[in-house]
Motif scaffolding. Sequence first.
Motif, PDB file in Angstrom:
ATOM      1  N   TRP B 116       0.835  -1.201   0.000  1.00  0.00           N
ATOM      2  CA  TRP B 116       0.000   0.000   0.000  1.00  0.00           C
ATOM      3  C   TRP B 116       0.878   1.263   0.000  1.00  0.00           C
ATOM      4  O   TRP B 116       0.664   2.166  -0.806  1.00  0.00           O
ATOM      5  CB  TRP B 116      -0.909  -0.046   1.227  1.00  0.00           C
ATOM      6  N   ALA B 117       1.857   1.298   0.886  1.00  0.00           N
ATOM      7  CA  ALA B 117       2.715   2.475   1.011  1.00  0.00           C
ATOM      8  C   ALA B 117       3.518   2.695  -0.270  1.00  0.00           C
ATOM      9  O   ALA B 117       3.668   3.818  -0.752  1.00  0.00           O
ATOM     10  CB  ALA B 117       3.658   2.318   2.207  1.00  0.00           C
ATOM     11  N   TRP B 120       1.339   3.980  -3.042  1.00  0.00           N
ATOM     12  CA  TRP B 120       1.052   5.405  -2.792  1.00  0.00           C
ATOM     13  C   TRP B 120       2.251   6.257  -3.195  1.00  0.00           C
ATOM     14  O   TRP B 120       2.118   7.245  -3.902  1.00  0.00           O
ATOM     15  CB  TRP B 120       0.717   5.577  -1.308  1.00  0.00           C
ATOM     16  N   LYS B 124       3.387   9.156  -6.428  1.00  0.00           N
ATOM     17  CA  LYS B 124       3.806  10.517  -6.089  1.00  0.00           C
ATOM     18  C   LYS B 124       5.159  10.905  -6.707  1.00  0.00           C
ATOM     19  O   LYS B 124       5.544  12.068  -6.642  1.00  0.00           O
ATOM     20  CB  LYS B 124       3.938  10.671  -4.558  1.00  0.00           C
ATOM     21  N   GLN B 232       7.176   0.819  -8.165  1.00  0.00           N
ATOM     22  CA  GLN B 232       6.808   0.114  -6.934  1.00  0.00           C
ATOM     23  C   GLN B 232       7.869  -0.920  -6.557  1.00  0.00           C
ATOM     24  O   GLN B 232       8.254  -1.031  -5.407  1.00  0.00           O
ATOM     25  CB  GLN B 232       5.464  -0.589  -7.106  1.00  0.00           C
TER      26      GLN B 232
END
Lengths: 368, 331
Positions: B116-117, B120, B124, B232
């Motif tokens: 998840w982190a 996110w 960005k 990721q």
Amino acid sequence: MGLGTMSQEDTGASQGGTPTNSAPQPVIFTGSGAEYFGIWIVNLLLTIVTIGIYSSWAKVRRMQYFYRHTELAGSSFDFHGDPIKIFIGRVIALAMLIAYNFSVRLHSPLTLVVVVAIAIVMPWLLRNSFRFRLYNTSWRGVRFHFRGSVASAYRVFLLNGLLTLITLYVLAPFMHQRLKTYQHNNTWFGRTQCSFHARAGQFYQIYLVLLAGLVIFGIVVGFSRIGGAFIAASNAQKHGAHADPFAVLRALAILYVALIVVAVSIGPIFHALITNLIWRSTRIGEHRIECNMSPLGLLWISVSNLALTVVTLGLFIPWAAVRLAKFQLEAVRLVPAGKLQEFVAAELDKISAVGEETATAFDFDISL
Amino acid sequence: MLTAEYFDGHSTRVRVVNLEADGQFLSIAGEDIERHIPFGEVKVDERLGRAPRRLHFSDGAFCAVRDLRGLDALLSSVAHRDGWVDRLQRRARSALISLVAVVVLAFAGYVWVLPWAVAWAAAKVPAVVSRQLSMETLRALDGNILLPSRIPLHRQQALSAKIRALRLPAGGDPEGELLFRRSLQLGANAFTLPDGTIVILDDLINVIEEDRQILATIAHELGHAHGHHGLQLLLQGSVVGTFLAFYVGDVSSLLAVAPATLVHASYSRKLEEQADAYAATVLRLNGMSPTLLADALKKLADSHRGGGDMGYLSTHPAIDERIRHLRETSR
């Protein structure tokens, strides 16, 4: 704790303090893996829960556990580091690491700027790190100090570092000798200065052992490299599962693993030899230090620690750390030039002024 | 009565003294020393294992006590209470609870929090950074692992046009660049760079042949681009590496680097599923069936079975499962 053990410990303590004692003083490490496990796991949990922030406090505890269980002449060492300063040091180190990694990955023109900036501050940081580490180490309430100048730090790290690179590491042993000379000649225990006496030639001898080991390993790896690495690479892929598009790079990873194997096997032998040389060549005032670390013994400790750590998914780490510390520390003995207590008394009048000295605001520990 | 060693903080002289609680004062008496210190001014060190415990006084002097039980008795008589971390550290029960908690947190962190982190954070990352990363990757690979394509130019242009014409779920057309390359090592493959640039290898086009199926595999790559999967993976590698470096760092810093590459792997299956789901949506949106991707995967799988060389299978895992899943969803 019963009365029996108490009186035993009492005699142990007073032995070191007796003025008549000028026999070699062994370093004794009394830590235990099970005990350290409790401390380690609680601090690991707190570190995870605080997303790493608590790790600085955990580090202080780890240092204190090891220092306080290290005894010389019946008294233990202590560590006084301030967790906040360690935290600041870690933030700085992490920032440098990120800046470096990003600029190198991106191949941006900034890379040069970042590398130069790091090269410029690094000697200063390392020198302050030595200062922090020593100032926060004490034995019997008297602290160590590091008095190396900033100018010398730049000469030792920057100038000698550049020379080492330019000469393709031919000067590496010489650079190592200069570094240890800088470190140990500028180390003080209270008012007593330490000194370093090893010559560069002695460093070269031990580096030759390292070189020989590396050459033998290079031949072995070289024979199996191309075929072996690529067969292993395609095998690894059959089993699974990798989204990295550049599968060939995996072969390089395997070469990297081979390098780790080299480090695990040759590393401890080299470390034992060089540590023996360094401590045997160091004096605290007139007192000598003996160090008899067996290279094969250290190899065994390292390899078995590694195996057990992997098998237990890391749970063996506290025992491994205690085993390693015990083996390394108990190889060391202090050989007093005269009577140990006499020496302290003679230095007594000079010590007080230094006792008040405090580390400056810019002292911190940068080791991650 | 408690025996201790007294150090004045100025010299290494050891004085053997007796400690006693005298009301709210600690009384120290021994070889030419006699002190009474209010307990409020005494800083008691943590108890760490069986190491002598120290009582620090404000002037830098301290007492080291080996009889830990005796000291506990003395301290409890003046209602001193050890810190909570201190107490946790020496209880077998709290060690056990911490162990369980560490395992649970590490597992949960890796399985839920980290993906998840990382997803996110990947979204960005500024476009300039991912663009630069992609250009550098390409520059490193071109002329090395990647060679110029031998697919005729008109075929390249036809494929590009078809891909550009695809409608995407979020609206708009595929923006990333489309590059044609040939590779001896990577076989029939296609991959996405961090900025969404998609590289198609000649062998993939030659093995699949049919344009609509090629389009389906590109739709899958568009899914990787859409989810910033390349970034990721990069970020996840760094986070896992840092944690392992810290965790194993106690023993050996060299060791710490090795496991990071091992953990990298299984994560990607989830990303493949995400990219497949995205591809299925794109295909349906453009009036095509998700089975096209299944058929393309089947061809790639068949072309590699038994070969064992590096290709689509090695970088896109669990292919049989994915084919089955795609066929099920398209029904």
